[in-house]
Design a protein around this motif. Structure first.
Motif, PDB file in Angstrom:
ATOM      1  N   LEU A  87      46.358  35.641   9.871  1.00 52.98           N
ATOM      2  CA  LEU A  87      46.134  36.744  10.811  1.00 52.98           C
ATOM      3  C   LEU A  87      46.396  36.307  12.251  1.00 52.98           C
ATOM      4  N   ILE A  88      45.964  35.104  12.595  1.00 52.50           N
ATOM      5  CA  ILE A  88      46.235  34.571  13.940  1.00 52.50           C
ATOM      6  C   ILE A  88      47.744  34.415  14.130  1.00 52.50           C
ATOM      7  N   ILE A 111      47.136  44.597  14.228  1.00 53.14           N
ATOM      8  CA  ILE A 111      47.068  43.246  13.662  1.00 53.14           C
ATOM      9  C   ILE A 111      46.020  42.421  14.412  1.00 53.14           C
ATOM     10  N   ALA A 112      45.984  42.561  15.729  1.00 51.45           N
ATOM     11  CA  ALA A 112      44.980  41.839  16.520  1.00 51.45           C
ATOM     12  C   ALA A 112      43.567  42.315  16.171  1.00 51.45           C
ATOM     13  N   ALA A 113      43.403  43.624  15.959  1.00 56.88           N
ATOM     14  CA  ALA A 113      42.089  44.155  15.564  1.00 56.88           C
ATOM     15  C   ALA A 113      41.697  43.631  14.185  1.00 56.88           C
ATOM     16  N   ALA A 114      42.657  43.564  13.270  1.00 53.74           N
ATOM     17  CA  ALA A 114      42.397  43.002  11.937  1.00 53.74           C
ATOM     18  C   ALA A 114      41.977  41.546  12.057  1.00 53.74           C
ATOM     19  N   CYS A 115      42.650  40.816  12.907  1.00 50.46           N
ATOM     20  CA  CYS A 115      42.341  39.397  13.131  1.00 50.46           C
ATOM     21  C   CYS A 115      40.914  39.251  13.668  1.00 50.46           C
ATOM     22  N   ALA A 116      40.566  40.027  14.685  1.00 51.97           N
ATOM     23  CA  ALA A 116      39.218  39.952  15.266  1.00 51.97           C
ATOM     24  C   ALA A 116      38.162  40.366  14.252  1.00 51.97           C
ATOM     25  N   ILE A 175      15.613  34.775   0.544  1.00 51.95           N
ATOM     26  CA  ILE A 175      17.068  34.710   0.405  1.00 51.95           C
ATOM     27  C   ILE A 175      17.722  36.069   0.151  1.00 51.95           C
ATOM     28  N   GLU A 176      17.211  36.824  -0.793  1.00 52.46           N
ATOM     29  CA  GLU A 176      17.958  37.960  -1.337  1.00 52.46           C
ATOM     30  C   GLU A 176      18.320  39.039  -0.308  1.00 52.46           C
ATOM     31  N   LYS A 177      17.351  39.620   0.349  1.00 54.63           N
ATOM     32  CA  LYS A 177      17.666  40.738   1.259  1.00 54.63           C
ATOM     33  C   LYS A 177      18.593  40.326   2.408  1.00 54.63           C
ATOM     34  N   PRO A 178      18.323  39.198   3.080  1.00 56.00           N
ATOM     35  CA  PRO A 178      19.258  38.817   4.149  1.00 56.00           C
ATOM     36  C   PRO A 178      20.666  38.517   3.614  1.00 56.00           C
ATOM     37  N   TRP A 179      20.746  37.850   2.467  1.00 54.24           N
ATOM     38  CA  TRP A 179      22.058  37.509   1.914  1.00 54.24           C
ATOM     39  C   TRP A 179      22.822  38.784   1.583  1.00 54.24           C
ATOM     40  N   VAL A 180      22.166  39.740   0.949  1.00 53.87           N
ATOM     41  CA  VAL A 180      22.815  40.999   0.584  1.00 53.87           C
ATOM     42  C   VAL A 180      23.228  41.763   1.841  1.00 53.87           C
ATOM     43  N   PHE A 181      22.346  41.815   2.844  1.00 52.33           N
ATOM     44  CA  PHE A 181      22.682  42.519   4.091  1.00 52.33           C
ATOM     45  C   PHE A 181      23.937  41.937   4.715  1.00 52.33           C
ATOM     46  N   TRP A 182      23.971  40.609   4.872  1.00 45.36           N
ATOM     47  CA  TRP A 182      25.127  39.988   5.519  1.00 45.36           C
ATOM     48  C   TRP A 182      26.370  40.088   4.647  1.00 45.36           C
ATOM     49  N   ASN A 183      26.219  40.075   3.342  1.00 45.09           N
ATOM     50  CA  ASN A 183      27.381  40.300   2.482  1.00 45.09           C
ATOM     51  C   ASN A 183      27.910  41.719   2.669  1.00 45.09           C
ATOM     52  N   ASN A 184      27.019  42.693   2.810  1.00 44.33           N
ATOM     53  CA  ASN A 184      27.459  44.061   3.054  1.00 44.33           C
ATOM     54  C   ASN A 184      28.219  44.166   4.367  1.00 44.33           C
ATOM     55  N   MET A 185      27.789  43.417   5.371  1.00 44.24           N
ATOM     56  CA  MET A 185      28.510  43.393   6.648  1.00 44.24           C
ATOM     57  C   MET A 185      29.899  42.782   6.461  1.00 44.24           C
ATOM     58  N   ARG A 186      29.982  41.720   5.680  1.00 45.01           N
ATOM     59  CA  ARG A 186      31.296  41.118   5.402  1.00 45.01           C
ATOM     60  C   ARG A 186      32.183  42.098   4.658  1.00 45.01           C
ATOM     61  N   THR A 187      31.586  42.863   3.748  1.00 44.63           N
ATOM     62  CA  THR A 187      32.348  43.869   3.012  1.00 44.63           C
ATOM     63  C   THR A 187      32.926  44.898   3.981  1.00 44.63           C
ATOM     64  N   LEU A 188      32.106  45.389   4.880  1.00 42.14           N
ATOM     65  CA  LEU A 188      32.551  46.379   5.865  1.00 42.14           C
ATOM     66  C   LEU A 188      33.667  45.823   6.745  1.00 42.14           C
ATOM     67  N   PHE A 189      33.461  44.641   7.300  1.00 46.16           N
ATOM     68  CA  PHE A 189      34.467  44.061   8.194  1.00 46.16           C
ATOM     69  C   PHE A 189      35.752  43.692   7.447  1.00 46.16           C
ATOM     70  N   LEU A 240      45.430  46.459   8.761  1.00 50.23           N
ATOM     71  CA  LEU A 240      46.688  45.872   8.290  1.00 50.23           C
ATOM     72  C   LEU A 240      47.553  46.898   7.557  1.00 50.23           C
ATOM     73  N   ILE A 241      46.944  47.679   6.700  1.00 46.42           N
ATOM     74  CA  ILE A 241      47.704  48.680   5.944  1.00 46.42           C
ATOM     75  C   ILE A 241      48.278  49.740   6.877  1.00 46.42           C
ATOM     76  N   VAL A 242      47.482  50.216   7.827  1.00 49.32           N
ATOM     77  CA  VAL A 242      47.985  51.203   8.795  1.00 49.32           C
ATOM     78  C   VAL A 242      49.143  50.604   9.591  1.00 49.32           C
ATOM     79  N   SER A 243      49.030  49.342   9.976  1.00 47.78           N
ATOM     80  CA  SER A 243      50.112  48.695  10.737  1.00 47.78           C
ATOM     81  C   SER A 243      51.404  48.641   9.925  1.00 47.78           C
TER      82      SER A 243
END
Length: 165
Positions: A68-69, A86-91, A132-146, A154-157
């Motif tokens: 991406l960089i 592409i820059a937004a995807a990278c960030a 462990i569980e709730k914080p891990w799931v929350f941050w995984n959901n954030m990774r899913t979103l990002f 990328l697809i729109v580009s």
């Protein structure tokens, strides 16, 4: 096909694979793991966290931000919407996937990895799961979103903004 198109294609593929991994965790793996008893949950997470550390995962997870960089540099053009996507995807990937993983999920994984389940009482096992569980799931959901936002950019580009010859 130009080198910049090859690099961008590889960035899309690796980003899509990582996005799919997080999507699968969010909408199936975490839901299934949640139904396990405390000991089963912690054991399963320990095994999963150890097994995911393999060359294929590393190539995709570490390859995506590097590609991406590189794509952002190769498509650099302040008058091009493609560059900004592409820059937004990278960030999005670097901040929302890479940094969150390093700052949030990996420390939880490491904490769980050091936890000796066989020597722990059921109360200690329960406390570890709660920790462990709730914080891990929350941050995984954030990774899913990002990672999804990364992929959308990328697809729109690719679809709406063709490369200049």
């Amino acid at each position: 096909m130009k080198l910049q198109e090859i690099i961008l294609t590889a960035a899309v593929i690796t980003s899509a694979l990582i996005s799919g991994l997080f999507f699968a965790y969010t909408f199936s793996v975490n839901l299934g793991l949640h139904k396990l008893d405390d000991k089963g949950y912690l054991l399963a997470m320990q095994h999963i966290n150890r097994e995911i550390l393999n060359p294929v995962f590393y190539c995709c997870f570490m390859g995506a931000p590097l590609l991406l960089i590189a794509s952002s540099v190769m498509y650099f053009d302040l008058s091009s919407p493609k560059f900004y996507l592409i820059a937004a995807a990278c960030a999005s990937y670097i901040i929302g996937v890479f940094v969150i993983t390093a700052a949030k999920n990996v420390p939880l994984n490491n904490q769980l990895d050091r936890f000796n389940i066989t020597a722990a009482t059921s109360e200690t096992i329960h406390r570890m799961r709660v920790l462990i569980e709730k914080p891990w799931v929350f941050w995984n959901n954030m990774r899913t979103l990002f990672s999804f936002l990364t992929l959308v950019c990328l697809i729109v580009s690719l679809i709406f903004f063709k490369s200049k010859d």
